[in-house]
Write a protein that holds these residues in place. Structure first.
Motif, PDB file in Angstrom:
ATOM      1  N   TYR A 170      -2.285   7.274   7.751  1.00 26.84           N
ATOM      2  CA  TYR A 170      -3.480   7.673   7.019  1.00 26.84           C
ATOM      3  C   TYR A 170      -3.827   9.147   7.204  1.00 26.84           C
TER       4      TYR A 170
ATOM      5  N   PRO B 149       2.253   5.123  -9.831  1.00 27.25           N
ATOM      6  CA  PRO B 149       1.627   4.719  -8.567  1.00 27.25           C
ATOM      7  C   PRO B 149       0.163   4.370  -8.758  1.00 27.25           C
TER       8      PRO B 149
ATOM      9  N   ALA C  70      -3.459   2.937  -6.300  1.00 24.61           N
ATOM     10  CA  ALA C  70      -4.058   2.600  -5.005  1.00 24.61           C
ATOM     11  C   ALA C  70      -4.746   1.252  -5.124  1.00 24.61           C
TER      12      ALA C  70
ATOM     13  N   GLU D 204      -3.688   0.300   0.288  1.00 25.39           N
ATOM     14  CA  GLU D 204      -2.248   0.306   0.069  1.00 25.39           C
ATOM     15  C   GLU D 204      -1.894   1.094  -1.188  1.00 25.39           C
ATOM     16  N   VAL D 205      -0.640   1.561  -1.237  1.00 25.13           N
ATOM     17  CA  VAL D 205      -0.109   2.223  -2.424  1.00 25.13           C
ATOM     18  C   VAL D 205       0.941   1.302  -3.034  1.00 25.13           C
TER      19      VAL D 205
ATOM     20  N   GLU E 178       2.927  -5.373  -9.713  1.00 26.68           N
ATOM     21  CA  GLU E 178       2.882  -4.372  -8.647  1.00 26.68           C
ATOM     22  C   GLU E 178       3.992  -4.600  -7.635  1.00 26.68           C
TER      23      GLU E 178
ATOM     24  N   VAL F 170       4.023   4.926   1.812  1.00 24.88           N
ATOM     25  CA  VAL F 170       3.383   6.220   1.565  1.00 24.88           C
ATOM     26  C   VAL F 170       4.370   7.379   1.719  1.00 24.88           C
TER      27      VAL F 170
ATOM     28  N   LEU G 146       8.911   9.198  -4.407  1.00 26.02           N
ATOM     29  CA  LEU G 146       8.260   8.649  -5.596  1.00 26.02           C
ATOM     30  C   LEU G 146       9.183   8.667  -6.808  1.00 26.02           C
TER      31      LEU G 146
ATOM     32  N   ARG H 210      -0.590   8.571 -12.390  1.00 25.06           N
ATOM     33  CA  ARG H 210      -1.188   7.540 -11.532  1.00 25.06           C
ATOM     34  C   ARG H 210      -2.050   6.639 -12.398  1.00 25.06           C
TER      35      ARG H 210
END
Length: 409
Positions: free
Chosen positions: A87, A336, A338, A342-343, A361, A366, A370, A394
């Motif tokens: 984080y 992506p 959120a 979580e991502v 999903e 993280v 990507l 996103r």
């Protein structure tokens, strides 16, 4: 630690959880400092030796604290540190996780005489296709096949000819692999090292404890089943064994890894029948799909990622069938998103009228690449026949894609 260490003044009692929190934060902070120091050093010329030395000192301290936590079997500190880094900074998170995973899965054996040796845990992830599913009790009843499988690891060039290789006569399911903590894996490596170096047979509790049994499945006798299993092994070799030394030159390194991959592909063809004989009483009824051999955590990550992709493909097929829409008529938007803390990689499927058919999903780390994740998802969708694919920067909090552009392969 020296036995004549100066006594520490007595302090008021501190709850163990607070101690763990302090150590976890210290690890996370050190990882952040090391990651920042390595980032600043990229592309710079020589002359900043003071900064390099400070980063190196922090890295040594990081390694020492990780080893201490591993030795004390303090998984709370290790997992807590990774969670804090997750984080705070993606680079620190990746660096800390790699350091901890390496410390867990690799043990160096130093002796007064003889070369320095290293033993590490590796895994072979394999997807097993069958009718009715695998039965744990049917596995590893063919001792000849298992012995030949172990020998094939060196014969096929997966490990050095001078290495000592042992494997566990058990196929682990994902729940069993998930249950192996950092300190448990480290104990397993030490157990394996003992079995390779000691002449007398003794109990190997960490290895035995890892085989906790498969999670229950609910396949019917005629059901088509696809199950993920891991074959675990350990390789002991000289630290300076040239077999494992990748060239520094980029072109030579590429050729080195391509040769390794070619050997592995050839091995899967040759050893596939042996693996089938180890997994079932009727080997001909199985079909295998191997992922690449890697160290324990790399193999686990491969297996989890492939399993998530297979689940997404299954969900896409179900959405198309339920909506009565052909794949070529669907519009997919990928990007992506959120979800709480979580991502995820989200895929929105819409019919020709723009009506949302499904929003699917896939978990996303993280620290993941990507673009690589996007390419993998788009490749899978293309294989299903979906041609209209758009990539969103996103998804917003309202679930709508932002800055969507046509995907270019």
């Amino acid at each position: 630690m020296p036995k004549n260490k100066r006594p520490v003044p007595r302090k008021s009692a501190v709850p163990p959880q607070e101690d763990d929190d302090v150590l976890a934060q210290q690890l996370a902070d050190l990882a952040l400092a090391v990651a920042a120091g390595e980032g600043e050093g990229e592309g710079e010329g020589e002359g900043d030796n003071g900064a390099d030395a400070a980063t190196a000192a922090r890295d040594l301290e990081l390694a020492r604290l990780v080893r201490n936590a591993m030795r004390k079997k303090n998984d709370d500190v290790l997992y807590g540190a990774i969670e804090r880094a997750r984080y705070s900074d993606a680079l620190a998170y990746r660096l800390l996780r790699e350091r901890i995973e390496e410390a867990a899965g690799t043990v160096t054996l130093r002796r007064d005489s003889g070369p320095e040796m290293e033993i590490d845990a590796f895994a072979l992830p394999v997807f097993v296709h069958s009718t009715g599913g695998l039965k744990e009790a049917d596995g590893f009843n063919d001792g000849e096949a298992f012995d030949a499988l172990v020998a094939s690891i060196k014969q096929g060039g997966l490990e050095s000819p001078d290495a000592t290789v042992v494997m566990i006569s058990h196929a682990y399911d994902l729940d069993e692999v998930d249950a192996i903590t950092y300190s448990h894996l480290n104990d397993m490596v030490r157990d394996a090292a003992g079995s390779m170096t000691e002449k007398k047979l003794v109990a190997r509790p960490a290895l035995e404890r890892s085989m906790s049994g498969w999670a229950a499945t609910h396949f019917g006798p005629a059901d088509t089943a696809v199950e993920l299993r891991f074959l675990l092994g350990f390789a002991m070799k000289r630290v300076d064994d040239p077999f494992y030394a990748a060239p520094e030159d980029d072109a030579a390194a590429d050729a080195y890894f391509e040769a390794r991959m070619a050997r592995y592909r050839a091995w899967t063809v040759q050893a596939g029948p042996l693996v089938k004989r180890c997994l079932a009483r009727d080997p001909a009824a199985l079909e295998l799909h191997f992922l690449y051999q890697d160290l324990f955590y790399g193999a686990k990550e491969q297996g989890v990622a492939e399993l998530a992709m297979l689940q997404m493909i299954s969900d896409v097929n179900a959405a198309l069938e339920e909506g009565g829409v052909a794949a070529a008529e669907v519009r997919a938007v990928i990007g992506p998103a959120a979800v709480e803390d979580e991502v995820v990689m989200r895929v929105n499927l819409s019919d020709p009228a723009g009506v949302l058919l499904a929003s699917l999903e896939k978990p996303l780390d993280v620290a993941a690449d990507l673009q690589g994740e996007l390419d993998d998802v788009c490749d899978a969708l293309a294989a299903l026949g979906i041609v209209s694919m758009w990539v969103a920067a996103r998804f917003g909090e309202d679930g709508q894609p932002l800055e969507a552009t046509l995907y270019q392969a």
